[in-house]
Design a protein around this motif. Structure first.
Motif, PDB file in Angstrom:
ATOM      1  N   SER A  40      -2.010  12.500   3.439  1.00 17.79           N
ATOM      2  CA  SER A  40      -2.093  11.082   3.086  1.00 17.79           C
ATOM      3  C   SER A  40      -0.842  10.336   3.538  1.00 17.79           C
ATOM      4  CB  SER A  40      -2.214  10.910   1.583  1.00 17.79           C
ATOM      5  OG  SER A  40      -3.478  11.208   1.172  1.00 17.79           O
ATOM      6  N   VAL A  41       0.309  10.967   3.332  1.00 14.04           N
ATOM      7  CA  VAL A  41       1.553  10.299   3.719  1.00 14.04           C
ATOM      8  C   VAL A  41       1.606  10.131   5.238  1.00 14.04           C
ATOM      9  CG1 VAL A  41       4.042  10.514   3.732  1.00 14.04           C
ATOM     10  CG2 VAL A  41       2.771  11.114   1.705  1.00 14.04           C
ATOM     11  N   LEU A  42       1.165  11.165   5.949  1.00 14.32           N
ATOM     12  CA  LEU A  42       1.109  11.069   7.407  1.00 14.32           C
ATOM     13  C   LEU A  42       0.189   9.939   7.823  1.00 14.32           C
ATOM     14  CD1 LEU A  42       2.037  13.107   9.829  1.00 14.32           C
ATOM     15  CD2 LEU A  42      -0.388  13.451   9.992  1.00 14.32           C
ATOM     16  N   TYR A  43      -0.936   9.856   7.118  1.00 19.28           N
ATOM     17  CA  TYR A  43      -1.923   8.833   7.455  1.00 19.28           C
ATOM     18  C   TYR A  43      -1.334   7.447   7.299  1.00 19.28           C
ATOM     19  CZ  TYR A  43      -6.515   6.879   8.112  1.00 19.28           C
ATOM     20  OH  TYR A  43      -7.575   6.211   8.636  1.00 19.28           O
ATOM     21  N   LYS A  92       0.834  -1.206   0.000  1.00 22.04           N
ATOM     22  CA  LYS A  92       0.000   0.000   0.000  1.00 22.04           C
ATOM     23  C   LYS A  92       0.862   1.247   0.000  1.00 22.04           C
ATOM     24  CE  LYS A  92      -3.775  -2.375   1.063  1.00 22.04           C
ATOM     25  NZ  LYS A  92      -4.702  -2.990   1.956  1.00 22.04           N
ATOM     26  N   ILE A  93       1.971   1.180   0.739  1.00 19.55           N
ATOM     27  CA  ILE A  93       2.869   2.335   0.750  1.00 19.55           C
ATOM     28  C   ILE A  93       3.359   2.612  -0.664  1.00 19.55           C
ATOM     29  CG2 ILE A  93       5.050   3.207   1.619  1.00 19.55           C
ATOM     30  CD1 ILE A  93       4.675   1.357   4.005  1.00 19.55           C
ATOM     31  N   ALA A  94       3.811   1.543  -1.333  1.00 27.14           N
ATOM     32  CA  ALA A  94       4.355   1.725  -2.678  1.00 27.14           C
ATOM     33  C   ALA A  94       3.271   2.205  -3.637  1.00 27.14           C
ATOM     34  CB  ALA A  94       4.957   0.413  -3.162  1.00 27.14           C
ATOM     35  N   ALA A  95       2.107   1.563  -3.573  1.00 32.11           N
ATOM     36  CA  ALA A  95       1.050   1.936  -4.511  1.00 32.11           C
ATOM     37  C   ALA A  95       0.586   3.361  -4.274  1.00 32.11           C
ATOM     38  CB  ALA A  95      -0.122   0.973  -4.385  1.00 32.11           C
ATOM     39  N   LEU A  96       0.557   3.752  -3.011  1.00 30.74           N
ATOM     40  CA  LEU A  96       0.133   5.128  -2.716  1.00 30.74           C
ATOM     41  C   LEU A  96       1.134   6.132  -3.291  1.00 30.74           C
ATOM     42  CD1 LEU A  96      -2.227   6.399  -1.026  1.00 30.74           C
ATOM     43  CD2 LEU A  96      -0.455   6.972   0.599  1.00 30.74           C
ATOM     44  N   THR A  97       2.424   5.793  -3.185  1.00 28.43           N
ATOM     45  CA  THR A  97       3.416   6.692  -3.766  1.00 28.43           C
ATOM     46  C   THR A  97       3.210   6.837  -5.261  1.00 28.43           C
ATOM     47  OG1 THR A  97       4.861   5.581  -2.235  1.00 28.43           O
ATOM     48  CG2 THR A  97       5.850   7.250  -3.623  1.00 28.43           C
ATOM     49  N   ALA A 102      -6.917   7.657   3.213  1.00 29.42           N
ATOM     50  CA  ALA A 102      -5.696   8.111   2.553  1.00 29.42           C
ATOM     51  C   ALA A 102      -6.036   8.717   1.194  1.00 29.42           C
ATOM     52  CB  ALA A 102      -4.718   6.951   2.408  1.00 29.42           C
ATOM     53  N   LEU A 103      -6.984   8.091   0.476  1.00 32.72           N
ATOM     54  CA  LEU A 103      -7.365   8.624  -0.838  1.00 32.72           C
ATOM     55  C   LEU A 103      -8.089   9.963  -0.693  1.00 32.72           C
ATOM     56  CD1 LEU A 103      -8.586   5.471  -2.751  1.00 32.72           C
ATOM     57  CD2 LEU A 103      -6.537   6.802  -3.133  1.00 32.72           C
ATOM     58  N   ALA A 104      -8.814  10.130   0.411  1.00 31.76           N
ATOM     59  CA  ALA A 104      -9.502  11.408   0.611  1.00 31.76           C
ATOM     60  C   ALA A 104      -8.495  12.544   0.644  1.00 31.76           C
ATOM     61  CB  ALA A 104     -10.307  11.372   1.903  1.00 31.76           C
ATOM     62  N   GLY A 105      -7.332  12.273   1.257  1.00 33.39           N
ATOM     63  CA  GLY A 105      -6.292  13.305   1.243  1.00 33.39           C
ATOM     64  C   GLY A 105      -5.788  13.559  -0.159  1.00 33.39           C
ATOM     65  N   LYS A 162       7.859  18.380   4.370  1.00 31.74           N
ATOM     66  CA  LYS A 162       8.933  18.589   3.382  1.00 31.74           C
ATOM     67  C   LYS A 162       8.552  18.018   2.028  1.00 31.74           C
ATOM     68  CE  LYS A 162      12.868  18.648   6.482  1.00 31.74           C
ATOM     69  NZ  LYS A 162      13.815  17.692   7.051  1.00 31.74           N
ATOM     70  N   ILE A 163       7.490  17.224   1.995  1.00 35.58           N
ATOM     71  CA  ILE A 163       7.073  16.634   0.722  1.00 35.58           C
ATOM     72  C   ILE A 163       6.332  17.683  -0.076  1.00 35.58           C
ATOM     73  CG2 ILE A 163       5.559  14.938  -0.323  1.00 35.58           C
ATOM     74  CD1 ILE A 163       6.107  13.188   2.099  1.00 35.58           C
TER      75      ILE A 163
END
Lengths: 471, 499
Positions: A319-322, A242-247, A304-307, A467-468
């Motif tokens: 989203s990344v924080l989430y 999920k981390i990778a796909a979200l990125t 996460a997608l809502a962000g 920082k992102i």
């Protein structure tokens, strides 16, 4: 060639995989050794990421590979989840007699694939990474091959995943056809006005990606695969891909297609709303904890997608924080599952937690903290994760999304409360074994403490995440 | 102020809870230690809060003992401070918690350690609610209280405890999520969640109505106001005695406090607009729940409904926006905190002995439990609002404020006072007087030392403030008049601005 030093982490992992494979073949009964060496490899990779300045922004290999802050951050998260999977799962695998050398190596290969996905700035590179990680995951899902459900999980995941990869490839080719390039940056440069072919391409790719993070309506595989796979693999499933796909989601939507946000925003909003609501409602009827956590992860991906659908840096950051906080909660939750063992048999139904607070007060307390955090009750870490998402969403005046999100939080609270009820209000059963490994104890205490005391110093994580700046 | 006195008030119980967490409960000696630690922590906290009341300067209206620390950098600061209104609630919290701890260590047998931990953490959160000066910090404390209360009801409650615990949790959570949205919207429009700054800046009049409703949805559930009060009787009936006490005495007051601090303080225009709504809901609550209380068979349920009626008076008084009305509702909250705590404890005394809460079980207790009868008489009369008890001061001031605003409203509310007298006195008559019909009651023992101590501790302030309310009134006077001035000032400024 001078750019090679930026991909030392990837090179190091690849070399380690080959070395460990050879070692495993020639040395008998080396599973333990390989497991420890894999952990070391991951730690080494972690160190290598800090080899270059972490907030560097660089495109290498003709702009097809990108090293920037978000990629480094997500890689670190992936490595951490890999490390925790490896150190918590050895005992579990031994009991199931599937503690083989391939296990650690497959995890390493899948992490390598994720690295490539995370850094990809090009459709083809992205696809290669995706396939590498998926192939490793298919095998991992069916790792307990004498167990019917595990084989079923692997097969199901393989078939459906192949279908989604096909859609994804079709989308890639459409985009290539209409923009003339596979590079994200160049696609973005050619995007002047909206072409319908491109929109189709975006939709196909989004379907493929939504499948990978199991967003509704592409979630059907998740509960079965989560339930059937060995628990340690489920933990890996629930976090790392999920981390990778979200990125990839972030990079794909925000680099080439940010200018046509009106074309994809509604799709993401729909995925998000459907996932939040479905995840909350469908989990209510579950009896198996692994299935329940599958539905709960569907819901969490919705947040996460809502962000993501806000189209702002703030949204991406939230989203990344989430996903970061979600990762910690997930690892904690699964560590508790690994502790529910009686006479070498693992228990994974909600009923098995009955009266846990009397027999094992500390495990129950940790699980209580984790569950309330998953439900998003303040002052635990999960609340802050949701808080940032809603802040980003409301900043774009998407009130309906925030309201739906919060209502599904309340619905979801019901099934988390049901687990708490089973642990605390019901009568106790037999005690569970107390022979936890050190790694397991460490993982559970660490995640509980992080979740419980996050509110004392929440600033640091937020600072890192801000920082992102993808746009 | 150099020493962070408010933060230590908040933190001390949690630190105590942390100690208890790692204590061993197995031997009698360590059980004794656990009890002493909890007692010590709450006593020290009570002492600090009294000391704080002494230090508190009653003549200035600004927030005092303010502590501000960077928390989420550039976004939210951890900020606590008190004014005349919050100090009373803090003292009430520490006082009631101390009595609860004394009651618990003498009555609860199973999982005593867990119970004490839950109470201590709840105390931290409750004190935090009353002294936070930032909306987000307030929300954290306000919602965090759900977790320990859920466990208290669910673990140590009665037969239908699971149902009640879930109802309590989900009801209040659903009410509060809208408040969270409102808080974020306030931040996005005003760029701060600091209450003192928001008071100065004022909230955009176009947003006020919706924001007010969002806050209202949370506070109305928590107060509870009719028609969202249905969780309260269930929660009270199933909760253990101490759980009911904490719920009635303090948790309900958080909503009343929230109305004062946020709804009236931040949204004057909306508050004025929605005053008829509050009036009607309060009046319905007063009349309707009083009638419902008359029909109850279960003592705890009766007192729970009477709580709803009393909180109806509180909300009514606040929204008169007069000095008397607001002061009255604060005094009423304090008084109800003492009296409802005492009533629930009294029911607990009977329940511990006979294991029944049904009114019909009892009768004629005066001949076997004389001490109990006297104390219960005091609390019954205080609940009725007889002159000489703290209940009278509150109700009298509220009605006085209401008469200034609307004759009709005040008249209907006065009917509620009569109904209140009816159900309370009838309850007292049925339980205490009459013939001793139930043979089980013949051997019932009168109050033991700790029960006598706790109930006396509650009776003394009830009577004292009934005869001499000056300490309470002088503490809140400046803050209340400041609140009303600010309300009127903002109302004129903003409505001119708008018109």
């Amino acid at each position: 060639m001078d750019k090679l030093n930026y991909i030392y982490p990837e090179i190091f992992i690849s070399l380690s995989i080959m070395f460990l494979l050879i070692l495993g073949v020639f040395k008998k009964n080396s599973s333990n050794l390989i497991n420890s060496l894999s952990v070391l490899t991951l730690i080494g990779t972690l160190v290598l990421i800090f080899n270059y300045p972490i907030d560097i922004n660089l495109e290498i290999f003709n702009g097809s590979y990108k090293i920037d802050f978000i990629s480094s951050y997500m890689k670190i998260l992936t490595i951490l989840s890999g490390i925790f999977v490896l150190i918590t799962s050895s005992k579990f695998l031994k009991i199931f007699k599937i503690f083989q050398i391939e296990y650690s190596i497959l995890i390493l290969s899948s992490i390598l694939g994720m690295f490539v996905m995370i850094s990809s700035n090009d459709l083809i590179v992205f696809y290669i990474g995706l396939e590498l990680q998926s192939l490793a995951l298919y095998v991992l899902a069916s790792f307990n091959r004498d167990y019917v459900k595990s084989s079923e999980a692997g097969l199901k995941y393989f078939v459906l995943s192949a279908l989604s990869s096909g859609l994804l490839l079709y989308g890639c080719s459409l985009i290539y056809g209409f923009s003339g390039s596979t590079n994200f940056q160049e696609i973005s440069n050619t995007m002047n006005d909206v072409q319908y072919g491109l929109t189709f391409g975006i939709v196909f790719i989004l379907v493929g990606l939504a499948f990978k993070i199991s967003a509704v309506p592409f979630h059907m595989w998740a509960p079965d695969v989560y339930e059937g796979s060995p628990t340690s693999v489920t933990l890996f499933f629930a976090a790392a891909p999920k981390i990778a796909a979200l990125t990839v989601f972030i990079r794909f939507l925000y680099v080439p297609f940010i200018n046509v946000i009106e074309q994809w925003q509604l799709i993401i909003v729909f995925l998000s709303v459907a996932s939040m609501l479905f995840g909350a409602v469908a989990a209510i009827g579950q009896k198996n904890l692994k299935r329940l956590i599958a539905y709960s992860s569907i819901g969490h991906m919705g947040y996460a997608l809502a962000g993501l659908c806000t189209g702002t840096n703030e949204g991406v950051q939230s989203s990344v924080l989430y996903i970061t906080i979600y990762l910690v909660m997930n690892i904690g939750f699964f560590s508790c599952l690994f502790m529910l063992k009686r006479n070498d048999k693992y228990h994974e139904n909600i009923d098995d937690l009955s009266g846990l607070s009397k027999n094992h007060p500390l495990i129950a307390l940790s699980l209580l903290v984790i569950l309330f955090s998953l439900a998003g009750i303040p002052p635990l870490a999960g609340f802050f994760a949701k808080f940032y998402i809603f802040k980003a969403v409301l900043h774009q005046s998407m009130y309906y999304l925030a309201i739906i999100g919060l209502i599904s939080t309340v619905i979801a609270a019901f099934y988390y409360l049901r687990i708490v009820k089973t642990m605390y209000f019901d009568l106790e059963k037999e005690k569970y074994d107390r022979d936890y490994t050190l790694g397991l104890k460490f993982t559970l205490s660490l995640s509980t403490i992080l979740i419980l005391f996050y509110f004392i110093y929440p600033s640091k994580l937020v600072e890192i995440v801000t920082k992102i700046n993808i746009i | 102020m150099d020493f962070p006195i408010l933060s230590s008030l908040i933190l001390l119980p949690s630190i105590g809870a942390l100690f208890l967490l790692f204590a061993n409960e197995s031997s009698t000696k360590s059980r004794q230690t656990i009890k002493y630690v909890a007692l010590f922590v709450t006593f020290v906290n009570f002492f600090i809060s009294i000391y704080l009341w002494q230090l508190f300067d009653k003549s200035i209206s600004e927030f005092q003992f303010v502590e501000e620390k960077k928390w989420l950098v550039g976004f939210i600061n951890y900020k606590v401070g008190i004014d005349g209104i919050s100090i009373l609630f803090i003292v009430l919290t520490t006082f009631i918690t101390l009595l609860c701890i004394i009651s618990v260590i003498n009555s609860i047998k199973s999982r005593l350690k867990d119970f004490l931990i839950a109470i201590l953490i709840l105390e931290s959160l409750m004190i935090g609610v009353f002294c936070s000066l930032d909306l987000v910090i307030f929300y954290l404390f306000f919602e965090g209280g759900l977790i320990p209360m859920f466990l208290i009801i669910g673990i140590w409650g009665g037969d239908r405890r699971v149902y009640s615990a879930f109802k309590f949790f989900l009801y209040t959570l659903l009410g509060s999520v809208l408040m969270l949205i409102a808080i974020i919207v306030i931040y996005l429009t005003s760029k701060t969640t600091d209450i003192a700054k928001l008071y100065e800046l004022g909230i955009n009049p176009n947003f006020q109505n919706l924001l007010w409703l969002a806050f209202f949805s949370s506070f109305a559930v928590k107060t509870p106001m009719w028609p969202v009060h249905t969780w309260l009787p269930d929660a009270h009936v199933e909760a253990p005695t101490v759980g009911s006490v904490l719920l009635a005495a303090i948790l309900l007051k958080m909503a009343g406090y929230g109305f004062l601090r946020f709804s009236i303080g931040l949204f004057p225009i909306a508050s004025e607009l929605f005053t008829p709504l509050i009036y009607s809901l309060s009046l319905i609550a007063i009349i309707y729940t009083s009638l419902v209380a008359l029909m109850q068979e279960d003592m705890k349920k009766l007192i729970a409904y009477s709580s709803v009626a009393h909180m109806g008076f509180v909300t009514l008084g606040m929204f008169t926006f007069t000095q008397q009305g607001v002061e009255g509702s604060i005094i009423q909250m304090i008084s109800h905190g003492l009296v409802s705590a005492a009533l629930f404890l009294s029911v607990g005394v009977l329940y511990d002995r006979i294991h029944s809460r049904t009114i019909n079980t009892y009768g004629g207790l005066v001949s076997v439990m004389p001490k109990y009868s006297i104390l219960l008489m005091i609390f019954t009369l205080a609940a009725v609002g007889l002159p000489g008890t703290s209940g009278f001061i509150g109700e009298f001031l509220i009605l006085m404020g209401a008469f200034q605003d609307s004759f009709l409203v005040a008249t209907i509310a006065s009917i509620g006072v009569i109904l209140g007298a009816a159900y309370m006195l009838w309850l007292y008559r049925r339980v205490i007087f009459g013939k001793l019909t139930n043979n089980k009651l013949l051997n019932i023992s009168d109050l033991n030392k700790s029960e006598l101590f706790i109930l006396t501790c509650l009776a003394l302030p009830t009577l004292f403030f009934g005869f001499y309310p000056e300490p309470l009134l002088s503490t809140i006077e400046v803050s209340v008049s400041n609140l009303i001035e600010m309300y009127n000032y903002n109302l004129t400024i903003l409505s001119n601005h708008n018109g």
